[in-house]
Design a protein around this motif. Structure first.
Motif, PDB file in Angstrom:
ATOM      1  N   ILE A  75      24.360  58.553  69.029  1.00 33.45           N
ATOM      2  CA  ILE A  75      23.717  59.710  69.656  1.00 33.45           C
ATOM      3  C   ILE A  75      23.846  60.944  68.755  1.00 33.45           C
ATOM      4  O   ILE A  75      24.679  60.989  67.853  1.00 33.45           O
ATOM      5  CB  ILE A  75      24.313  60.021  71.049  1.00 33.45           C
ATOM      6  CG1 ILE A  75      25.815  60.365  70.983  1.00 33.45           C
ATOM      7  CG2 ILE A  75      24.119  58.847  71.993  1.00 33.45           C
ATOM      8  CD1 ILE A  75      26.100  61.819  70.874  1.00 33.45           C
TER       9      ILE A  75
ATOM     10  N   GLY B  27      25.299  61.867  80.445  1.00 35.44           N
ATOM     11  CA  GLY B  27      24.020  61.338  79.987  1.00 35.44           C
ATOM     12  C   GLY B  27      22.795  61.995  80.575  1.00 35.44           C
ATOM     13  O   GLY B  27      21.690  61.729  80.144  1.00 35.44           O
TER      14      GLY B  27
ATOM     15  N   ASP C  12      22.608  53.833  80.523  1.00 29.16           N
ATOM     16  CA  ASP C  12      21.609  54.264  79.535  1.00 29.16           C
ATOM     17  C   ASP C  12      22.216  54.421  78.136  1.00 29.16           C
ATOM     18  O   ASP C  12      21.481  54.507  77.148  1.00 29.16           O
ATOM     19  CB  ASP C  12      20.977  55.597  79.940  1.00 29.16           C
ATOM     20  CG  ASP C  12      20.102  55.479  81.168  1.00 29.16           C
ATOM     21  OD1 ASP C  12      19.581  54.373  81.429  1.00 29.16           O
ATOM     22  OD2 ASP C  12      19.935  56.493  81.870  1.00 29.16           O
ATOM     23  N   TYR C  13      23.547  54.493  78.061  1.00 28.60           N
ATOM     24  CA  TYR C  13      24.248  54.694  76.787  1.00 28.60           C
ATOM     25  C   TYR C  13      25.393  53.690  76.665  1.00 28.60           C
ATOM     26  O   TYR C  13      26.560  54.035  76.809  1.00 28.60           O
ATOM     27  CB  TYR C  13      24.791  56.130  76.702  1.00 28.60           C
ATOM     28  CG  TYR C  13      23.693  57.161  76.733  1.00 28.60           C
ATOM     29  CD1 TYR C  13      23.059  57.561  75.565  1.00 28.60           C
ATOM     30  CD2 TYR C  13      23.288  57.721  77.937  1.00 28.60           C
ATOM     31  CE1 TYR C  13      22.040  58.494  75.594  1.00 28.60           C
ATOM     32  CE2 TYR C  13      22.266  58.661  77.978  1.00 28.60           C
ATOM     33  CZ  TYR C  13      21.639  59.035  76.809  1.00 28.60           C
ATOM     34  OH  TYR C  13      20.630  59.958  76.835  1.00 28.60           O
TER      35      TYR C  13
ATOM     36  N   VAL D 202      32.281  59.742  73.143  1.00 25.62           N
ATOM     37  CA  VAL D 202      31.656  59.621  71.836  1.00 25.62           C
ATOM     38  C   VAL D 202      32.685  59.908  70.745  1.00 25.62           C
ATOM     39  O   VAL D 202      33.425  60.884  70.833  1.00 25.62           O
ATOM     40  CB  VAL D 202      30.475  60.608  71.709  1.00 25.62           C
ATOM     41  CG1 VAL D 202      29.880  60.578  70.312  1.00 25.62           C
ATOM     42  CG2 VAL D 202      29.418  60.300  72.756  1.00 25.62           C
TER      43      VAL D 202
ATOM     44  N   THR E 172      26.029  52.717  71.124  1.00 25.21           N
ATOM     45  CA  THR E 172      24.854  53.581  70.969  1.00 25.21           C
ATOM     46  C   THR E 172      25.199  54.763  70.075  1.00 25.21           C
ATOM     47  O   THR E 172      26.249  55.383  70.226  1.00 25.21           O
ATOM     48  CB  THR E 172      24.392  54.100  72.350  1.00 25.21           C
ATOM     49  OG1 THR E 172      24.101  53.003  73.194  1.00 25.21           O
ATOM     50  CG2 THR E 172      23.166  54.992  72.228  1.00 25.21           C
TER      51      THR E 172
ATOM     52  N   ARG F  40      29.119  57.796  67.847  1.00 31.81           N
ATOM     53  CA  ARG F  40      28.914  56.473  68.446  1.00 31.81           C
ATOM     54  C   ARG F  40      29.661  56.407  69.781  1.00 31.81           C
ATOM     55  O   ARG F  40      30.814  56.832  69.879  1.00 31.81           O
ATOM     56  CB  ARG F  40      29.441  55.395  67.503  1.00 31.81           C
ATOM     57  CG  ARG F  40      29.093  53.987  67.929  1.00 31.81           C
ATOM     58  CD  ARG F  40      29.597  52.931  66.962  1.00 31.81           C
ATOM     59  NE  ARG F  40      29.402  53.218  65.555  1.00 31.81           N
ATOM     60  CZ  ARG F  40      28.291  52.949  64.860  1.00 31.81           C
ATOM     61  NH1 ARG F  40      27.268  52.388  65.450  1.00 31.81           N
ATOM     62  NH2 ARG F  40      28.222  53.229  63.575  1.00 31.81           N
TER      63      ARG F  40
ATOM     64  N   CYS G  23      26.711  63.701  65.096  1.00 32.24           N
ATOM     65  CA  CYS G  23      26.179  62.355  65.243  1.00 32.24           C
ATOM     66  C   CYS G  23      27.397  61.480  65.535  1.00 32.24           C
ATOM     67  O   CYS G  23      28.377  61.517  64.793  1.00 32.24           O
ATOM     68  CB  CYS G  23      25.495  61.933  63.947  1.00 32.24           C
ATOM     69  SG  CYS G  23      25.014  60.202  63.883  1.00 32.24           S
TER      70      CYS G  23
ATOM     71  N   SER H  41      31.814  53.877  77.998  1.00 33.39           N
ATOM     72  CA  SER H  41      30.650  54.331  78.761  1.00 33.39           C
ATOM     73  C   SER H  41      30.773  54.038  80.242  1.00 33.39           C
ATOM     74  O   SER H  41      31.222  52.964  80.636  1.00 33.39           O
ATOM     75  CB  SER H  41      29.383  53.657  78.223  1.00 33.39           C
ATOM     76  OG  SER H  41      28.256  54.067  78.958  1.00 33.39           O
TER      77      SER H  41
ATOM     78  N   ASN I 193      23.983  65.325  69.344  1.00 28.93           N
ATOM     79  CA  ASN I 193      24.079  66.391  70.338  1.00 28.93           C
ATOM     80  C   ASN I 193      24.861  67.561  69.759  1.00 28.93           C
ATOM     81  O   ASN I 193      25.609  67.401  68.803  1.00 28.93           O
ATOM     82  CB  ASN I 193      24.750  65.890  71.611  1.00 28.93           C
ATOM     83  CG  ASN I 193      24.642  66.877  72.749  1.00 28.93           C
ATOM     84  OD1 ASN I 193      25.610  67.531  73.078  1.00 28.93           O
ATOM     85  ND2 ASN I 193      23.473  66.984  73.339  1.00 28.93           N
TER      86      ASN I 193
ATOM     87  N   ARG J 139      20.371  62.951  72.508  1.00 29.84           N
ATOM     88  CA  ARG J 139      19.353  62.127  71.862  1.00 29.84           C
ATOM     89  C   ARG J 139      19.979  60.861  71.287  1.00 29.84           C
ATOM     90  O   ARG J 139      21.059  60.916  70.718  1.00 29.84           O
ATOM     91  CB  ARG J 139      18.663  62.910  70.741  1.00 29.84           C
ATOM     92  CG  ARG J 139      17.966  64.154  71.228  1.00 29.84           C
ATOM     93  CD  ARG J 139      17.199  64.888  70.136  1.00 29.84           C
ATOM     94  NE  ARG J 139      17.704  64.828  68.795  1.00 29.84           N
ATOM     95  CZ  ARG J 139      18.620  65.668  68.278  1.00 29.84           C
ATOM     96  NH1 ARG J 139      19.149  66.609  69.018  1.00 29.84           N
ATOM     97  NH2 ARG J 139      19.001  65.553  67.026  1.00 29.84           N
ATOM     98  N   LYS J 140      19.287  59.763  71.413  1.00 35.51           N
ATOM     99  CA  LYS J 140      19.722  58.503  70.815  1.00 35.51           C
ATOM    100  C   LYS J 140      19.091  58.359  69.443  1.00 35.51           C
ATOM    101  O   LYS J 140      17.977  58.826  69.201  1.00 35.51           O
ATOM    102  CB  LYS J 140      19.251  57.309  71.655  1.00 35.51           C
ATOM    103  CG  LYS J 140      19.906  57.169  72.988  1.00 35.51           C
ATOM    104  CD  LYS J 140      19.364  55.918  73.661  1.00 35.51           C
ATOM    105  CE  LYS J 140      19.841  55.800  75.079  1.00 35.51           C
ATOM    106  NZ  LYS J 140      19.298  54.603  75.744  1.00 35.51           N
TER     107      LYS J 140
END
Length: 115
Positions: free
Chosen positions: A69, A83, A62-63, A23, A67, A54, A52, A58, A71, A93-94
């Motif tokens: 997110i 994930g 799921d991500y 991220v 995406t 992006r 926050c 990956s 955290n 959280r997305k």
């Protein structure tokens, strides 16, 4: 806090394992509660706080890349997260799929993004 209380540290980003995402942080929170914790954080530790970001790489379907997110990954420019919620103290959280394009993503760290 003053500037001398902080230092910038560069770290190598590890190769992703299955289930992990890389991220890139877009925004980091600066909240009043941090004053309580700042005196207790061990020297050299990453400052706590929600971010926050992006997904830019990956190994988790799921991500996918792109995406957004939220955290508690602290004040980092990049971080590797898993994930699965069971491996994290706070669930990953997305951003909502219907998040309005005309609202700044920074609002996900406030009332718009609170669980």
């Amino acid at each position: 806090p003053k500037e001398s209380d902080f230092q910038l540290v560069e770290e190598e980003t590890p190769e992703l394992k299955d289930g992990e995402i890389l991220v890139e942080s877009l925004f980091n929170s600066v909240d009043p509660y941090m004053r309580l914790y700042s005196g207790r954080i061990p020297e050299g530790a990453t400052m706590i706080g929600e971010g926050c970001g992006r997904v830019i790489e990956s190994r988790n379907s799921d991500y996918p890349v792109g995406t957004v997110i939220m955290n508690l990954y602290g004040w980092r420019t990049h971080t590797v997260l898993h994930g699965k919620a069971s491996r994290m103290p706070v669930p990953l959280r997305k951003a909502p799929a219907d998040y309005p394009k005309d609202l700044p993503l920074s609002l996900l760290l406030g009332a718009v993004g609170m669980p």
